[in-house]
Motif scaffolding. Structure first.
Motif, PDB file in Angstrom:
ATOM      1  N   ASN A 141      -7.098  -1.490   2.367  1.00  0.00           N
ATOM      2  CA  ASN A 141      -5.637  -1.522   0.794  1.00  0.00           C
ATOM      3  C   ASN A 141      -6.506  -2.549   0.487  1.00  0.00           C
ATOM      4  N   TYR A 163      -6.021   4.564  -0.272  1.00  0.00           N
ATOM      5  CA  TYR A 163      -3.996   4.536  -0.871  1.00  0.00           C
ATOM      6  C   TYR A 163      -3.768   5.576  -0.840  1.00  0.00           C
ATOM      7  N   GLY A 178       0.870  -1.071  -0.360  1.00  0.00           N
ATOM      8  CA  GLY A 178       0.173  -0.533   0.308  1.00  0.00           C
ATOM      9  C   GLY A 178       0.835   1.080   0.311  1.00  0.00           C
TER      10      GLY A 178
END
Length: 554
Positions: free
Chosen positions: A290, A454, A111
């Motif tokens: 994520n 993100y 991520g």
């Protein structure tokens, strides 16, 4: 032989506003970034022209440096992991175990390192190389034709594969080795102590850390710049109104000043709140979200996308990439040469050299973050984990998502709707082609949420990393004003450059900021080899090679 250096006395303030921070590093970095922001806001045209000239000079004269530097970083990691004596060394003391489980470890490093770019470029880059790449320039394949798919993935994987993660892994390895084995501060200068010793306590150490902070700010600004543009495109797709973008005069659209400010307020506000909560709470929580949403979206493309086309592109692309990797990593074309050679050089400067600069600028941020979450792992485990898993994830995304876009254009179903969209809008355009309007809207919302998480993960991680470097490697809680300052600084750098000159201005500043840090990373390679080799000799003589610490409780 003497024992290794296990103390680095970096002076920090004992009281006042900068308590716990190294004033020379913190204030200098703030002044440099602040001057860039004021310059970009007050004199946008002058700043843009000046930065563009420097950027052109760097791309013309340092392209060889960037290409060979990335190759060196990757080779250093692979060699240290492959050698039995170095690969089994633990990044920490023998009794220490990894702090995070494998899933959280992979989620956080993926991520922080690639997430935003994956959403933007998983569609855009294979499509671009499908239209033009070195194979089409040399006449070996045809533009936007079926025989060009393999070449498109060969070059897409080049930019997002082992080279990128080799840069990140090297920076993290240097930091983790000297911090967790030698007990030195978790900051960039510690990784150069085998070459320069205790002189890293003084002004030259300050210079190294300032270079790292500036590179981090500009590298993260580049990533956030792409993410902000795509976030704005997504908001417009899901119905936030046409005030977010305006016509650019060339048949496309560009983000409005109000749209950029609105997006940055949401992103940086959320990221600052997350940064205040620390790595173990907000960042870990967001990283797991994520990964979960990423797998959900990827599953959608596996079921409803061009699965066979994508899987074929994946396996054939990986084979082509690995076979051609040595040649691609070391081949340098001259952009000033006439004819085909010049065209190849121009392509390489615009793509490969730009990416190598981006990954180098991003390396102090991702590297320090990787080091922070990898304590207790062996060098071999760390290198293989940091190189292979994220690279494969990128390859899968590019093959299934980008492959679906290419297949839709090849079979005529898209009718140019995807290739005709802007880079930041191509993923949303593909969803609109694949799905009926209501479902397309729902999945566009999912992409916007994923993109936001993100962006927040990258920004808040960057703020914590910058403050760690400024605090001489102290990972403890930081004063709220400094977290807020760097959150605001990131937003202002991205906003001022985007408003003043668009993404090209952000890219230009990033390439310039990456150059000095690339020299630091090259020195880091030699420092690691020297330290591990000398430790091997010390062990033969019975000299301790790790710092002393209290025995853990039984």
């Amino acid at each position: 032989m003497k024992p290794p250096l296990t103390e680095l006395d970096i002076k920090t303030s004992d009281s006042g506003f900068y308590e716990g921070f190294t004033k020379h590093v913190t204030i200098t970095a703030k002044v440099l970034i602040g001057a860039l922001i004021v310059w970009a806001v007050a004199f946008p045209e002058q700043a843009g022209a000046f930065l563009s000239n420097i950027n052109s000079f760097i791309l013309a004269f340092f392209n060889v440096w960037y290409i060979y530097a990335i190759a060196l970083f990757l080779l250093t990691c692979l060699i240290l992991a492959a050698i039995p004596s170095s690969g089994k060394l633990k990044l920490g003391l023998e009794h220490e175990k990894p702090e995070f489980g494998n899933f959280s470890w992979f989620s956080m490093m993926f991520g922080a390192g690639i997430g935003i770019g994956m959403l933007t470029f998983a569609t855009a880059e294979p499509l671009y190389h499908f239209a033009s790449n070195p194979s089409t320039i040399q006449g070996m394949t045809d533009e936007s034709a079926a025989n060009n798919v393999r070449s498109a993935y060969q070059y897409s994987f080049l930019h997002w594969g082992l080279g990128a993660w080799g840069a990140y892994a090297l920076a993290g390895l240097g930091l983790a080795f000297f911090s967790y084995r030698r007990g030195l501060p978790l900051t960039i200068r510690s990784s150069l102590t085998p070459l320069f010793g205790s002189s890293m306590e003084g002004k030259w150490g300050h210079v190294v850390d300032v270079v790292a902070v500036v590179a981090t700010v500009l590298g993260v600004a580049q990533t956030l710049g792409f993410g902000v543009e795509q976030f704005i495109a997504g908001l417009e797709r899901i119905g936030f109104g046409g005030w977010l973008t305006r016509p650019d005069g060339e048949g496309g659209t560009t983000s409005t000043t109000l749209g950029i400010m609105f997006a940055l307020m949401i992103i940086m506000g959320a990221s600052t709140l997350s940064a205040l909560s620390g790595v173990g709470k907000g960042i870990k929580w967001l990283s797991n979200i994520n990964m979960g949403l990423s797998f959900f979206l990827l599953t959608f493309f596996v079921i409803f996308g061009s699965t066979f086309f994508g899987l074929s592109a994946l396996f054939v692309g990986i084979w082509d990439y690995l076979v051609s990797l040595p040649a691609m990593m070391f081949t340098v074309w001259d952009a000033e040469a006439p004819g085909t050679e010049g065209e190849l050089g121009a392509w390489q400067s615009s793509w490969s050299v730009f990416y190598w600069a981006w990954w180098i600028a991003f390396a102090p941020f991702v590297g320090l973050f990787l080091a922070r979450i990898s304590k207790g792992r062996t060098i071999r485990e760390y290198v293989l984990g940091a190189l292979i898993v994220p690279s494969l994830m990128c390859f899968v995304w590019f093959a299934l998502v980008g492959g679906t876009a290419i297949d839709l254009e090849l079979n005529g179903n898209a009718g140019g709707a995807i290739t005709g969209a802007g880079q930041e809008d191509q993923l949303f355009a593909m969803l609109a082609v694949m799905l009926q309007p209501t479902l397309a809207w729902i999945f566009s919302v999912i992409v916007v949420v994923l993109l936001l998480t993100y962006l927040v993960t990258s920004a808040d991680s960057a703020v914590l990393i910058i403050n760690t470097i400024n605090a001489a490697g102290d990972e403890g809680p930081k004063a709220r004003p400094h977290i807020i300052f760097w959150g605001a600084a990131l937003a202002l750098v991205v906003g001022s450059l985007l408003i003043g000159g668009g993404l090209s201005a952000v890219q230009t500043a990033m390439v310039i900021g990456a150059l000095p840090f690339s020299a630091v990373m090259v020195l880091m390679c030699f420092a690691l080899f020297k330290a591990i080799w000398r430790d091997h000799r010390r062990q033969k003589q019975g000299i301790p090679v790790v710092y002393e610490t209290a025995t853990p409780a039984e």
